[in-house]
Design an enzyme around this catalytic site. Structure first.
Site, PDB file in Angstrom:
ATOM      1  N   HIS A 165      42.197  48.631  42.897  1.00 56.02           N
ATOM      2  CA  HIS A 165      43.528  48.391  43.475  1.00 56.02           C
ATOM      3  C   HIS A 165      44.038  47.036  43.004  1.00 56.02           C
ATOM      4  CE1 HIS A 165      46.212  48.084  47.370  1.00 56.02           C
ATOM      5  NE2 HIS A 165      46.911  47.967  46.261  1.00 56.02           N
ATOM      6  N   HIS A 224      47.304  44.552  27.545  1.00 59.10           N
ATOM      7  CA  HIS A 224      46.698  45.426  26.529  1.00 59.10           C
ATOM      8  C   HIS A 224      45.176  45.491  26.620  1.00 59.10           C
ATOM      9  CE1 HIS A 224      45.252  42.035  24.060  1.00 59.10           C
ATOM     10  NE2 HIS A 224      46.305  41.424  24.581  1.00 59.10           N
TER      11      HIS A 224
HETATM   12  C1  COA Z   1      40.438  36.926  50.296  1.00 61.39           C
HETATM   13  C2  COA Z   1      40.555  37.849  51.492  1.00 61.39           C
HETATM   14  C3  COA Z   1      40.012  39.236  51.110  1.00 61.39           C
HETATM   15  C4  COA Z   1      39.705  37.238  52.600  1.00 61.39           C
HETATM   16  O1  COA Z   1      39.820  38.008  53.736  1.00 61.39           O
HETATM   17  P1  COA Z   1      38.854  37.670  54.996  1.00 61.39           P
HETATM   18  O2  COA Z   1      37.432  37.822  54.583  1.00 61.39           O
HETATM   19  O3  COA Z   1      39.347  38.522  56.142  1.00 61.39           O
HETATM   20  O4  COA Z   1      39.083  36.132  55.206  1.00 61.39           O
HETATM   21  P2  COA Z   1      39.781  35.346  56.408  1.00 61.39           P
HETATM   22  O5  COA Z   1      41.201  35.782  56.555  1.00 61.39           O
HETATM   23  O6  COA Z   1      38.863  35.427  57.584  1.00 61.39           O
HETATM   24  O7  COA Z   1      39.785  33.869  55.842  1.00 61.39           O
HETATM   25  C5  COA Z   1      38.575  33.156  55.594  1.00 61.39           C
HETATM   26  C6  COA Z   1      38.945  31.822  54.977  1.00 61.39           C
HETATM   27  O8  COA Z   1      39.435  32.031  53.630  1.00 61.39           O
HETATM   28  C7  COA Z   1      40.791  31.519  53.530  1.00 61.39           C
HETATM   29  N1  COA Z   1      41.523  32.463  52.695  1.00 61.39           N
HETATM   30  C8  COA Z   1      41.767  33.765  52.987  1.00 61.39           C
HETATM   31  N2  COA Z   1      42.438  34.334  51.993  1.00 61.39           N
HETATM   32  C9  COA Z   1      42.651  33.369  51.078  1.00 61.39           C
HETATM   33  C10 COA Z   1      43.309  33.379  49.830  1.00 61.39           C
HETATM   34  N3  COA Z   1      43.856  34.492  49.324  1.00 61.39           N
HETATM   35  N4  COA Z   1      43.329  32.234  49.122  1.00 61.39           N
HETATM   36  C11 COA Z   1      42.756  31.099  49.608  1.00 61.39           C
HETATM   37  N5  COA Z   1      42.111  31.051  50.803  1.00 61.39           N
HETATM   38  C12 COA Z   1      42.065  32.185  51.517  1.00 61.39           C
HETATM   39  C13 COA Z   1      41.313  31.443  54.942  1.00 61.39           C
HETATM   40  O9  COA Z   1      42.326  30.473  55.072  1.00 61.39           O
HETATM   41  C14 COA Z   1      40.064  31.096  55.712  1.00 61.39           C
HETATM   42  O10 COA Z   1      39.809  29.706  55.528  1.00 61.39           O
HETATM   43  P3  COA Z   1      39.159  28.818  56.723  1.00 61.39           P
HETATM   44  O11 COA Z   1      37.788  29.410  56.956  1.00 61.39           O
HETATM   45  O12 COA Z   1      39.128  27.454  56.142  1.00 61.39           O
HETATM   46  O13 COA Z   1      40.054  28.975  57.892  1.00 61.39           O
HETATM   47  C15 COA Z   1      42.031  38.027  51.966  1.00 61.39           C
HETATM   48  O14 COA Z   1      42.495  36.908  52.654  1.00 61.39           O
HETATM   49  C16 COA Z   1      42.982  38.346  50.824  1.00 61.39           C
HETATM   50  O15 COA Z   1      43.523  37.472  50.143  1.00 61.39           O
HETATM   51  N6  COA Z   1      43.191  39.663  50.648  1.00 61.39           N
HETATM   52  C17 COA Z   1      44.142  40.207  49.724  1.00 61.39           C
HETATM   53  C18 COA Z   1      45.319  40.762  50.535  1.00 61.39           C
HETATM   54  C19 COA Z   1      46.319  41.452  49.678  1.00 61.39           C
HETATM   55  O16 COA Z   1      46.667  41.033  48.593  1.00 61.39           O
HETATM   56  N7  COA Z   1      46.788  42.569  50.189  1.00 61.39           N
HETATM   57  C20 COA Z   1      47.740  43.382  49.505  1.00 61.39           C
HETATM   58  C21 COA Z   1      47.795  44.722  50.139  1.00 61.39           C
HETATM   59  S1  COA Z   1      48.918  45.777  49.324  1.00 61.39           S
END
Ligand code: COA
Length: 220
Positions: A156, A147
């Site tokens: 998104h 709410h």
């Molecule tokens: C948070 C996020 C944006 C980071 O993306 P990124 O900048 O490309 O990050 P990376 O994948 O290079 O990861 C960097 C570090 O963060 C960590 N990390 C990434 N996503 C994480 C998350 N959601 N929670 C905790 N840690 C996360 C990785 O393990 C990595 O750790 P390390 O450096 O110790 O190895 C992405 O992982 C995420 O969660 N995106 C949302 C995806 C989603 O919900 N998509 C739905 C589409 S419909």
């Protein structure tokens, strides 16, 4: 063609386009043209032509006798709210109308909420009383907006993301899959909350936050 059938033009021909075209079909609409900037993009719908870029849009538009029955949507997922808004602008420049919000028949949207143009509410999403969503938002499958939440344009919520009551999100915020934002917090524009995070304190604009409790790990 049924007399009241709405024709849709959709920008984007990748994964989210497949989901959006399915929703359009469920709502009784018909996709007549797809557009995409990527030169190697192919149509996601059998029999529906794909046009490339601005030039493609222009040539399709010239071929149309009338477009007042055409509604336009941006099928671009991820943290790309700004791109969805830019596509709306592009359609408008060509004299085309952006669709009203499109809601899946299995979503629950309270009549006291308000949804902006081109916003897409997918299956099993919930929008509770008094919530306000801007233009070009995506509420993905099972996302919940409780709410009186206030969402800017281009937001998104990925699948399963949950906003508790009275949360406020700036423009282009992305909340990752199954993340939770606790009540009354605010998150600044362009910020990305990682999948599975639990946001326990308000976040500024232009950061990435992950984990439980969510911590800022990057600034744009
Ligand atoms: C948070 C996020 C944006 C980071 O993306 P990124 O900048 O490309 O990050 P990376 O994948 O290079 O990861 C960097 C570090 O963060 C960590 N990390 C990434 N996503 C994480 C998350 N959601 N929670 C905790 N840690 C996360 C990785 O393990 C990595 O750790 P390390 O450096 O110790 O190895 C992405 O992982 C995420 O969660 N995106 C949302 C995806 C989603 O919900 N998509 C739905 C589409 S419909």
């Amino acid at each position: 063609m049924a007399e009241d059938e709405v024709r849709y033009a959709v920008w984007g021909s990748a994964g989210h386009a497949k989901v959006l075209c399915c929703l359009i079909d469920l709502r009784g609409g018909r996709v007549v043209a797809l557009f995409d900037n990527a030169p190697d993009a192919v149509s996601v719908l059998d029999g529906v032509p794909l046009y490339h870029g601005e030039q493609g849009l222009r040539s399709w538009r010239i071929q149309q006798d009338k477009v007042d029955d055409v509604r336009c949507l941006a099928a671009i997922g991820g943290a790309r709210g700004r791109d969805r808004l830019a596509i709306h602008e592009r359609f408008t420049v060509h004299g085309l109308q952006v669709a009203d919000a499109l809601v899946h028949p299995l979503a629950a949207v309270c009549s006291t909420s308000r949804l902006g143009k081109g916003t897409q509410v997918l299956a099993l999403a919930i929008v509770a009383a008094g919530a306000r969503l801007g233009e070009a938002c995506i509420l993905n499958h099972r996302a919940a907006v409780d709410h009186e939440c206030m969402l800017g344009d281009g937001v998104h919520l990925a699948p399963g993301a949950t906003l508790c009551g009275c949360v406020s999100l700036g423009d282009n915020v992305m909340i990752g899959a199954c993340a939770v934002v606790l009540p009354r917090l605010s998150i600044g524009a362009n910020t990305i909350v990682g999948a599975g995070a639990v946001v326990t304190k308000s976040l500024p604009a232009d950061v990435v936050a992950v984990g439980n409790p969510a911590r800022i790990v990057r600034r744009f």
